[in-house]
Design a protein around this motif. Sequence first.
Motif, mmCIF file in Angstrom:
data_model
loop_
_atom_site.group_PDB
_atom_site.id
_atom_site.type_symbol
_atom_site.label_atom_id
_atom_site.label_comp_id
_atom_site.label_asym_id
_atom_site.label_seq_id
_atom_site.Cartn_x
_atom_site.Cartn_y
_atom_site.Cartn_z
ATOM 1 N N TYR A 108 0.889 -1.144 0.065
ATOM 2 C CA TYR A 108 -0.045 0.140 0.013
ATOM 3 C C TYR A 108 0.962 1.299 -0.092
ATOM 4 C CZ TYR A 108 -4.645 -1.907 0.563
ATOM 5 O OH TYR A 108 -5.806 -2.683 0.752
ATOM 6 N N GLN A 109 1.957 1.435 0.837
ATOM 7 C CA GLN A 109 2.829 2.598 1.020
ATOM 8 C C GLN A 109 3.742 2.775 -0.305
ATOM 9 O OE1 GLN A 109 5.706 1.878 3.805
ATOM 10 N NE2 GLN A 109 6.368 4.155 3.825
ATOM 11 N N ILE A 110 4.241 1.410 -1.002
ATOM 12 C CA ILE A 110 4.764 1.781 -2.258
ATOM 13 C C ILE A 110 3.704 2.272 -3.344
ATOM 14 C CG2 ILE A 110 6.017 0.481 -4.185
ATOM 15 C CD1 ILE A 110 7.104 -1.479 -1.742
ATOM 16 N N LEU A 111 2.482 1.491 -3.393
ATOM 17 C CA LEU A 111 1.758 2.117 -4.456
ATOM 18 C C LEU A 111 1.255 3.462 -4.393
ATOM 19 C CD1 LEU A 111 -0.216 1.300 -6.706
ATOM 20 C CD2 LEU A 111 -1.760 0.469 -4.775
ATOM 21 N N LYS A 112 1.157 4.171 -3.156
ATOM 22 C CA LYS A 112 0.722 5.317 -2.540
ATOM 23 C C LYS A 112 1.779 6.174 -3.088
ATOM 24 C CE LYS A 112 -1.611 8.599 -1.130
ATOM 25 N NZ LYS A 112 -3.039 9.305 -1.709
ATOM 26 N N ASN A 113 3.185 6.044 -2.837
ATOM 27 C CA ASN A 113 4.186 6.710 -3.064
ATOM 28 C C ASN A 113 4.617 6.906 -4.404
ATOM 29 O OD1 ASN A 113 4.532 7.361 -0.301
ATOM 30 N ND2 ASN A 113 6.210 5.648 -0.100
ATOM 31 N N GLN A 114 4.457 5.784 -5.387
ATOM 32 C CA GLN A 114 4.993 5.559 -6.665
ATOM 33 C C GLN A 114 3.747 6.230 -7.685
ATOM 34 O OE1 GLN A 114 6.673 2.176 -8.241
ATOM 35 N NE2 GLN A 114 8.131 1.928 -6.495
ATOM 36 N N THR A 115 2.429 6.324 -7.211
ATOM 37 C CA THR A 115 1.272 6.519 -8.081
ATOM 38 C C THR A 115 0.521 7.634 -7.729
ATOM 39 O OG1 THR A 115 -0.343 5.065 -7.197
ATOM 40 C CG2 THR A 115 1.250 4.200 -8.737
ATOM 41 N N GLY A 116 0.494 7.985 -6.156
ATOM 42 C CA GLY A 116 -0.378 9.180 -5.826
ATOM 43 C C GLY A 116 -1.721 9.076 -5.684
ATOM 44 N N ILE A 117 -1.953 7.815 -6.410
ATOM 45 C CA ILE A 117 -3.545 7.575 -6.183
ATOM 46 C C ILE A 117 -4.148 7.294 -4.887
ATOM 47 C CG2 ILE A 117 -3.396 4.827 -6.310
ATOM 48 C CD1 ILE A 117 -5.797 5.049 -8.452
ATOM 49 N N SER A 118 -5.253 7.847 -4.503
ATOM 50 C CA SER A 118 -6.084 7.686 -3.316
ATOM 51 C C SER A 118 -6.449 6.387 -2.994
ATOM 52 C CB SER A 118 -7.272 8.425 -3.336
ATOM 53 O OG SER A 118 -7.159 9.864 -3.223
ATOM 54 N N LEU A 119 -6.254 5.792 -1.791
ATOM 55 C CA LEU A 119 -6.328 4.441 -1.567
ATOM 56 C C LEU A 119 -7.613 4.189 -0.512
ATOM 57 C CD1 LEU A 119 -2.589 3.205 -1.473
ATOM 58 C CD2 LEU A 119 -4.189 2.741 -3.397
ATOM 59 N N ALA A 120 -8.415 3.311 -0.595
ATOM 60 C CA ALA A 120 -9.317 2.961 0.163
ATOM 61 C C ALA A 120 -9.164 1.715 0.676
ATOM 62 C CB ALA A 120 -10.615 3.287 -0.496
#
Length: 363
Positions: A237-249
């Motif tokens: 989750y952390q890597i995905l957020k950092n690399q793409t900036g997409i909002s996560l739910a």
Amino acid sequence: MTVNKDISIRDAKIYTAKTALKKPISDATHTLSEISFVILKIQLENGIIGESYLLSFQYSPNAIIGALKDVLPVIKGFKANETGVVYRKLDDLAEYFGNQGLLRWAQAAVNIAMWDAWGKYLNQPIQQLLGTHKEKVSIYGSGGWISYTVDELIEEVTNYANRGFKAVKIKVGSPKVSTDIERLRLVREAVGQKVDIMMDANQGMDLPSAIKLANAAKDLNINWFEEPVHHQDFQSYQILKNQTGISLAMGEREYDTLPLRELVTRNALDIWQPDILRIGGVEAWRESAALAKSFHLPVLPHYYKDYDVPLLCTISNGVGAESFDWVDPLIDNPMLVKDGYAMPHDLPGWGFNFLDDHLTEIK
């Protein structure tokens, strides 16, 4: 005429019900062969009946019914307003086999039915018992199953848009990311730019695929990405957020708030999605919402709009609810949804009851 004020629980019964499903539907991790429910009814000494239900699909019917049968003798004699007392009692009894999982569902079902009975006794809707922040809640149309053909997918999302929904969510996690991207593109073309689109992988993707999809989703103006990977894979989750900036739910799989706290410390969560049956009922749902607020996170719960909409009206950080129509044919007072908003029931308790013709009692 004397009114019996005894609000002690006298009896409880379990029922099942099903909604018609033309053919199986699939997300990235499950195929659903039936839309079924387990309904709990508790009766007070004064005759008032409180109800709750849980979405069961085809999974472990004997297990969940067995869990409910185990708790029913325990709750008899408690008063309808003693929701916290009963919760602690059931928590103590569940400790040996585990407080999370199957036994939490039974615990929550009892809690929700007790709140219904208490509201009916006081002749007040749940949202008025707890204090009202708002009168209606934004709602989005959910579905977009991976098993749908393109025509079925477009028919569903355009139907939501035609009914006034301002947002739709579709399933992703197909074997090929390119398939998900194309389906999202077609949905965007079908509903236009005025309808928000969200995507839900149901934990069915690996990190590289989720990154690829999240990056592609930027051009399609996708609002947020739900459960892209396994719900306990906090690092991804952390890597995905950092690399793409997409909002996560995420949040629907959780039986406590530890994942919420873990992801917040990693700056890897944007929307908290509690499931009222898994999290443990009304008090646990509201406690998790309060914790989310302390982290400045909005709350957008999973599935149970007939419970979530009234509760969302009682918190300041509730931003929306999820809508499926599955339970509507089975109840006497389906929730009013208009122009992208859901209005909480205005009758006492949760404001609806299951129709007896659709119920099968479990002995």
